[in-house]
Design an enzyme around this catalytic site. Structure first.
Site, PDB file in Angstrom:
ATOM      1  N   ARG A  16      14.918  33.970 -33.224  1.00  0.00           N
ATOM      2  CA  ARG A  16      16.083  34.857 -33.191  1.00  0.00           C
ATOM      3  C   ARG A  16      16.455  35.276 -31.762  1.00  0.00           C
ATOM      4  O   ARG A  16      17.630  35.365 -31.413  1.00  0.00           O
ATOM      5  CB  ARG A  16      15.802  36.094 -34.036  1.00  0.00           C
ATOM      6  N   ASN A  96      -9.545  16.275 -24.223  1.00  0.00           N
ATOM      7  CA  ASN A  96      -9.721  17.480 -25.034  1.00  0.00           C
ATOM      8  C   ASN A  96      -9.962  18.698 -24.141  1.00  0.00           C
ATOM      9  O   ASN A  96     -10.664  19.639 -24.512  1.00  0.00           O
ATOM     10  CB  ASN A  96     -10.875  17.305 -26.034  1.00  0.00           C
ATOM     11  N   THR A 125     -14.126  24.603 -10.552  1.00  0.00           N
ATOM     12  CA  THR A 125     -14.220  24.826 -11.982  1.00  0.00           C
ATOM     13  C   THR A 125     -12.799  25.087 -12.481  1.00  0.00           C
ATOM     14  O   THR A 125     -11.914  25.448 -11.687  1.00  0.00           O
ATOM     15  CB  THR A 125     -15.142  26.022 -12.311  1.00  0.00           C
ATOM     16  N   HIS A 174      12.513  71.788 -26.901  1.00  0.00           N
ATOM     17  CA  HIS A 174      11.922  71.941 -28.241  1.00  0.00           C
ATOM     18  C   HIS A 174      12.975  71.747 -29.327  1.00  0.00           C
ATOM     19  O   HIS A 174      12.844  72.296 -30.429  1.00  0.00           O
ATOM     20  CB  HIS A 174      11.240  73.313 -28.400  1.00  0.00           C
ATOM     21  N   SER A 300      27.092  48.730 -40.818  1.00  0.00           N
ATOM     22  CA  SER A 300      26.293  48.984 -42.007  1.00  0.00           C
ATOM     23  C   SER A 300      26.782  48.073 -43.113  1.00  0.00           C
ATOM     24  O   SER A 300      27.979  47.788 -43.215  1.00  0.00           O
ATOM     25  CB  SER A 300      26.429  50.456 -42.438  1.00  0.00           C
ATOM     26  N   SER A 301      25.835  47.613 -43.938  1.00  0.00           N
ATOM     27  CA  SER A 301      26.211  46.713 -45.018  1.00  0.00           C
ATOM     28  C   SER A 301      26.973  47.431 -46.124  1.00  0.00           C
ATOM     29  O   SER A 301      27.593  46.794 -46.975  1.00  0.00           O
ATOM     30  CB  SER A 301      24.964  46.042 -45.607  1.00  0.00           C
ATOM     31  N   LYS A 306      30.473  52.932 -39.842  1.00  0.00           N
ATOM     32  CA  LYS A 306      29.365  53.174 -38.931  1.00  0.00           C
ATOM     33  C   LYS A 306      29.353  52.251 -37.710  1.00  0.00           C
ATOM     34  O   LYS A 306      29.627  51.055 -37.817  1.00  0.00           O
ATOM     35  CB  LYS A 306      28.030  53.032 -39.670  1.00  0.00           C
ATOM     36  N   VAL A 307      29.025  52.851 -36.576  1.00  0.00           N
ATOM     37  CA  VAL A 307      28.699  52.103 -35.355  1.00  0.00           C
ATOM     38  C   VAL A 307      27.305  52.559 -34.959  1.00  0.00           C
ATOM     39  O   VAL A 307      27.116  53.658 -34.430  1.00  0.00           O
ATOM     40  CB  VAL A 307      29.707  52.377 -34.220  1.00  0.00           C
ATOM     41  N   ARG A 340     -19.007  34.170 -17.656  1.00  0.00           N
ATOM     42  CA  ARG A 340     -17.756  33.648 -18.216  1.00  0.00           C
ATOM     43  C   ARG A 340     -17.885  33.397 -19.693  1.00  0.00           C
ATOM     44  O   ARG A 340     -18.885  32.872 -20.174  1.00  0.00           O
ATOM     45  CB  ARG A 340     -17.374  32.301 -17.543  1.00  0.00           C
ATOM     46  N   SER A 345      -9.155  32.840 -22.372  1.00  0.00           N
ATOM     47  CA  SER A 345      -8.227  31.724 -22.187  1.00  0.00           C
ATOM     48  C   SER A 345      -7.065  31.799 -23.164  1.00  0.00           C
ATOM     49  O   SER A 345      -5.894  31.706 -22.776  1.00  0.00           O
ATOM     50  CB  SER A 345      -8.969  30.390 -22.347  1.00  0.00           C
TER      51      SER A 345
END
Length: 461
Positions: A16, A96, A125, A174, A300-301, A306-307, A340, A345
């Site tokens: 998406r 591999n 390494t 508050h 809104s469905s 609505k926005v 290690r 990884s």
């Protein structure tokens, strides 16, 4: 990824939200990691050739051809590395092992009549390659994608602050009516906070550190082959040549404290934006901010009017997910059993996902800020309908005039009651104060009781 492929992506980051996260692909994809590993292997090979102790020689043409292995890295190169890892290719059997496949890829790209093959990955390494490759990618993602996105939000906030520096607005502490402020000053607070947060990210990025110490951080294989070479000095120069700081004391793994600092810095920036997203959501709810409707968009469905503040809500969700991931990453990558273990990884492969959630959040906040406009009429009406907020100013002026019961008198008038400006003026008429003070009190009004809020906007750098 095509639109059809996106429909079947396991993660929304590639599905998406694929178009929004695409800028991170050069820094967070598997192919990007392959390319960065090739860069480290190639530059290391060239650095070995510069050592007087080694017989390896690479002329300028050979060096440029080697560097083209990563500078011109293409889709077919990534596919070949994957094939070397999983199936094998030509004389090479399947490894591999992802880093070994990169080593074979570089060997495959060497001229057949050369003698450089034994020197690829000499004494290294895989973590020597990986820790450098990951940091090169992280640095690129931060500098080229994430920081610019954060700067865009910061600049938008600064512009809003300056444009609306004097628009008076009821504040809430508050959740209750409090001393008025200006909309510009509130946005300036967020711009300043985000500016400091991006500074911490910049500092943490500059502090990324790499290692090149061999299987347990002791340079043992290097010293066994060439004991006369100062390998720590060689490693320091090599890592610095990649634009990274040098970490001299490590096990097989780079301790990753530098990455943890960076992840924490991003969490700090995200916390600022989460605070902003929630405040803007409340301002929209209170109608202090209006939203420009997008043509053809459904809010809104079921309720056509609505926005919804969907950009800020989307940002809030993604930044919360990002912070969860960043907390996990910072905790995990700084630990490893003894010298290690490999659990880090797979975890490090998720850094890109955390950054992707960050990027979605930043772009969504930026998009939302483009659509909101202060509703000055609503703000003005709210101020006029809440006259009790001048009570703070009244009792403070009376304290200045020596009235010990100033706070109590205003409290008796206003706390828990509906009060009007006329009620305050009746109080002023009963006060034993000079006439100029009485006039000073009568001049108080909610809409102008904002202190130096507008001028504070000028504190923005």
């Amino acid at each position: 990824m095509t639109d059809a492929d996106a429909l079947y992506a396991v993660s929304p980051l590639d599905g998406r939200y694929g178009s929004r996260t695409a800028p991170l692909s050069p820094y967070a994809s598997e192919a990007a990691l392959m390319r960065a590993r090739v860069r480290v292997e190639v530059e290391y090979l060239i650095a070995l050739a510069d050592l007087e102790a080694t017989p390896l020689e690479l002329d300028l043409e050979e060096r440029e051809r080697l560097r083209d292995c990563y500078r011109a890295f293409a889709e077919e190169d990534a596919e070949l590395i994957k094939k070397l890892e999983t199936e094998g290719h030509g004389e090479f059997e399947a490894t591999n092992h992802d880093v070994k496949a990169v080593e074979y890829f570089v060997r495959h790209r060497l001229p057949e009549d050369g003698d450089a093959s034994p020197w690829i990955h000499f004494g290294l390494t895989s973590e020597d390659v990986n820790n450098l490759a990951h940091r090169l990618l992280v640095r690129g993602a931060v500098e080229e994608v994430l920081l610019p996105a954060l700067y865009e939000v910061r600049d938008a906030l600064a512009d809003m602050a300056r444009e609306h520096r004097d628009v008076a607005m009821l504040a809430r502490t508050h959740g209750q009516p409090a001393t008025p402020t200006t909309f510009g000053k509130e946005m300036a607070v967020y711009a300043a906070r985000l500016g400091r947060a991006t500074g911490r990210i910049r500092e943490a990025t500059d502090g990324l550190r790499g290692k090149l110490g061999g299987a347990s951080g002791t340079y043992a294989a290097h010293v066994a082959a060439y004991p006369e070479v100062d390998w720590p000095a060689f490693a320091r120069e090599f890592v610095a040549g990649l634009g990274l700081g040098f970490e001299p004391l490590t096990t097989q793994v780079n301790p990753c404290d530098d990455l943890a600092v960076l992840f924490d810095a991003f969490r700090g920036a995200n916390d600022v934006l989460l605070d902003l997203d929630r405040d803007v959501w409340l301002y929209v709810s209170d109608r202090y901010l209006g939203q420009e409707a997008v043509e053809g968009e459904t809010g809104s469905s079921t309720m056509p009017h609505k926005v919804n503040p969907i950009d800020f809500e989307n940002s809030e969700g993604n930044l919360s997910k990002a912070n969860s991931d960043l907390t996990f990453l910072a905790d995990y990558v700084t630990t490893s059993r003894l010298q290690r273990d490999l659990s880090d990884s797979t975890v490090k492969r998720n850094v890109g996902a955390a950054f992707a959630h960050c990027l979605i959040g930043y772009t969504k906040t930026a998009a939302g800020l483009e659509t909101v406009v202060p509703n000055e009429a609503v703000m003005r009406d709210d101020l006029e309908n809440t006259p009790e907020i001048i009570g703070e100013a009244v009792q403070t002026i009376l304290r200045r005039e020596g009235h010990e019961d100033a706070y109590e008198r205003v409290k008796a008038l206003s706390r828990g009651r509906d009060v009007t400006l006329a009620d305050f003026r009746d109080l002023f008429d009963d006060l034993d104060v000079p006439e100029d003070v009485r006039e000073e009190l009568r001049a108080l009004a909610p809409g102008t009781y904002t202190g130096v809020a507008g001028a504070l906007v000028d504190e923005l750098e």
